[in-house]
Design an enzyme around this catalytic site. Structure first.
Site, PDB file in Angstrom:
ATOM      1  N   ASN A  46      24.079 -52.497 -15.042  1.00  0.00           N
ATOM      2  CA  ASN A  46      24.450 -51.286 -14.291  1.00  0.00           C
ATOM      3  C   ASN A  46      23.640 -50.105 -14.828  1.00  0.00           C
ATOM      4  OD1 ASN A  46      26.000 -50.039 -16.564  1.00  0.00           O
ATOM      5  ND2 ASN A  46      27.166 -51.924 -16.304  1.00  0.00           N
TER       6      ASN A  46
ATOM      7  N   ALA B 204      31.761 -47.811 -22.751  1.00  0.00           N
ATOM      8  CA  ALA B 204      30.780 -48.758 -22.198  1.00  0.00           C
ATOM      9  C   ALA B 204      31.122 -49.129 -20.763  1.00  0.00           C
ATOM     10  CB  ALA B 204      30.741 -50.019 -23.057  1.00  0.00           C
TER      11      ALA B 204
ATOM     12  N   ASP C 291      32.297 -56.630 -14.932  1.00  0.00           N
ATOM     13  CA  ASP C 291      33.562 -57.345 -14.699  1.00  0.00           C
ATOM     14  C   ASP C 291      33.325 -58.832 -14.446  1.00  0.00           C
ATOM     15  OD1 ASP C 291      35.457 -55.245 -14.925  1.00  0.00           O
ATOM     16  OD2 ASP C 291      34.624 -54.393 -13.078  1.00  0.00           O
TER      17      ASP C 291
ATOM     18  N   LYS D  41      13.102 -69.378 -16.633  1.00  0.00           N
ATOM     19  CA  LYS D  41      12.965 -68.530 -15.444  1.00  0.00           C
ATOM     20  C   LYS D  41      13.075 -69.380 -14.173  1.00  0.00           C
ATOM     21  CE  LYS D  41       9.951 -65.346 -13.105  1.00  0.00           C
ATOM     22  NZ  LYS D  41       8.571 -65.064 -12.773  1.00  0.00           N
TER      23      LYS D  41
ATOM     24  N   ASP E 169      38.817 -58.580 -20.028  1.00  0.00           N
ATOM     25  CA  ASP E 169      38.965 -57.123 -20.066  1.00  0.00           C
ATOM     26  C   ASP E 169      39.155 -56.714 -21.522  1.00  0.00           C
ATOM     27  OD1 ASP E 169      39.948 -54.479 -20.043  1.00  0.00           O
ATOM     28  OD2 ASP E 169      40.516 -54.723 -17.933  1.00  0.00           O
TER      29      ASP E 169
ATOM     30  N   LYS F 281      45.105 -47.148 -13.534  1.00  0.00           N
ATOM     31  CA  LYS F 281      44.340 -47.843 -14.582  1.00  0.00           C
ATOM     32  C   LYS F 281      44.973 -47.639 -15.950  1.00  0.00           C
ATOM     33  CE  LYS F 281      39.970 -48.720 -13.568  1.00  0.00           C
ATOM     34  NZ  LYS F 281      38.600 -48.485 -13.225  1.00  0.00           N
TER      35      LYS F 281
ATOM     36  N   LYS G  41      46.134 -50.738 -18.199  1.00  0.00           N
ATOM     37  CA  LYS G  41      45.413 -51.092 -19.432  1.00  0.00           C
ATOM     38  C   LYS G  41      46.237 -50.750 -20.668  1.00  0.00           C
ATOM     39  CE  LYS G  41      40.997 -51.422 -17.388  1.00  0.00           C
ATOM     40  NZ  LYS G  41      39.793 -52.187 -17.655  1.00  0.00           N
TER      41      LYS G  41
END
Ligand code: PMT
Length: 402
Positions: free
Chosen positions: A207, A272, A276, A286, A306, A337, A341
């Site tokens: 990301n 961070a 997921d 490759k 998680d 959330k 969590k």
């Protein structure tokens, strides 16, 4: 850093061979160092070497007329800005925890009013023994500071936690203890950057996290005197000063590093961007386009653990700060959330904006508490956002201690 008088109490363990290097590093920072040794320590490191390096008489006997005449053990305890115990053996910490004073080192440790910093070193099973852990907890409650131990190969042939921290890390911890920053009694674990989940040996799913937000938190915590470990995913940022950094690639590697470091942490900040999902299988070379039977390729993705949720399940007295990257319905999503969590504070950023969230130098965040209360921290540089987050962490710590 002002030069200070450090009394270095050396315990009898194999790690004592690193003490001359530690002494030199402390002196290089401008500190004056005087050494006291247990009888066993003198078997592992030469008192003569320490005397030559420090320019001060080295003492090891409690009731020796000639030694006490020169400077008695109470004056040794009184005339120190910091007492550093390195290596701190299991036996020495047990004696500290129970107030024994039957040799010079333990008598000085009982008499001193200066801050005490221990650098434990021992066999991994001795470290994990409930007796040692209980003694450590007693010492921690009394404000004794700790650096290390590190994990790795041990002199006894075992592998695991028990290596004395490296001299540079001990010097940094000593400087923090002497600087009396507002977080100097805290050990902060920060995660930053994005994880990369391999598809084959050259491709991966990742990301846009640059690591800037998490690195800013780590730098600010170190500036406030905390001992900081930074677990970093993909990023090109330099390590902030006085921060110990562990680089990881995948979410599974990040999880392993976090769980390994968690025990020592009193505060956890999870900035961070953890993937997921990861490909169920990564090719071990490759994937060649020509080898594909069609123009399309399917990847089967499986869920990653998680990490934040796992940390919260083992939270104990730690303060845990989670982040939430949201693109819409930010407040409601963040409230859900934090409930799911179980962290103490959630930093929600709107990642649909170009000037905040991923990669930007600035961030605009909402700080959300478990009761759903929201504080709006408007757009500002990530260093200032980091400062704001740590102010809240210190406030929570203050309220708990009150
Ligand atoms: O690195 P920068 O470029 O400076 O960008 C900063 C940032 C946008 C990455 C940062 O501010 C941020 O929002 N980090 C969290 C990103 C994220 O993964 O959000 P999430 O809503 O998917 O996850 C919520 C929390 O759970 C996070 O604390 C995350 O670290 C944690 N998590 C998520 C998934 C997972 N498998 N394990 C986790 O621990």
């Amino acid at each position: 850093m002002e030069p200070s008088r450090i009394l270095l109490a050396v315990g009898g363990g194999i790690a004592a061979y690193k003490v001359p290097e530690l002494v030199r590093a402390l002196i290089a920072q401008g500190h004056s160092v005087r050494c006291v040794l247990t009888e066993a320590a003198a078997q592992f490191v030469s008192p003569l070497v320490l005397q030559a390096l420090t320019g001060e008489a080295v003492r090891r006997a409690l009731l020796d007329v000639s030694e006490e005449g020169e400077i008695d053990h109470i004056r040794l305890a009184d005339q120190s800005d910091l007492v550093l115990v390195a290596p701190a053996t299991a036996d020495l910490m047990a004696r500290m925890a129970h107030g024994l004073a039957n040799d010079l080192v333990s008598a000085v440790l009982l008499a001193t009013q200066a801050p005490v910093l221990v650098a434990p070193a021992m066999n991994v099973n001795m470290w994990n023994h409930p007796a040692t852990q209980l003694n450590l907890e007693l010492l921690r409650e009394r404000g004794v500071l700790r650096v290390g131990p590190d994990a790795g190969e041990l002199a006894c042939g075992w592998e695991g936690l028990g290596r004395m921290a490296e001299p540079a890390a001990i010097v940094a911890a000593a400087n923090r203890a002497l600087s009396s920053g507002s977080m100097s009694d805290q050990r902060v674990l920060v995660t930053a950057g994005g994880t990369t989940e391999p598809i084959d040996t050259v491709r991966g799913i990742t990301n846009r996290s640059s690591g800037k937000m998490g690195f800013a938190v780590a730098a600010e915590a170190a500036r406030r005197g905390a001992e900081v470990v930074l677990i970093a995913g993909a990023t090109s940022l330099p390590t902030p000063e006085a921060v110990r950094r562990i680089d990881v690639g995948t979410a599974l590697e990040m999880r392993a590093a976090v769980l390994e470091e968690l025990e020592c942490a009193s505060v956890v900040v999870k900035a961070a961007a953890v993937a997921d999902f990861r490909p169920r299988e990564a090719a071990d070379r490759k994937i060649k386009k020509e080898s594909l039977e069609s123009d399309a390729i399917s990847l089967e993705l499986v869920r990653n653990p998680d990490i934040l949720q796992e940390v919260c399940q083992r939270k104990g007295t730690r303060i845990v700060v989670g982040f939430a990257a949201e693109s819409h319905d930010v407040i409601e999503a963040a409230r859900r959330k934090i409930r799911r969590k179980g962290c103490d504070l959630l930093v929600a950023n709107d990642v649909s904006r170009a000037d905040s969230g991923f990669s930007a130098d600035s961030n605009a965040v909402l700080l959300i508490t478990p009761d759903g209360a929201v504080e709006d921290v408007s757009l500002r540089h990530k260093t200032e956002v980091a400062s704001h987050i740590l102010d809240r962490v210190e406030k929570i710590r203050g309220e708990r201690n009150a």
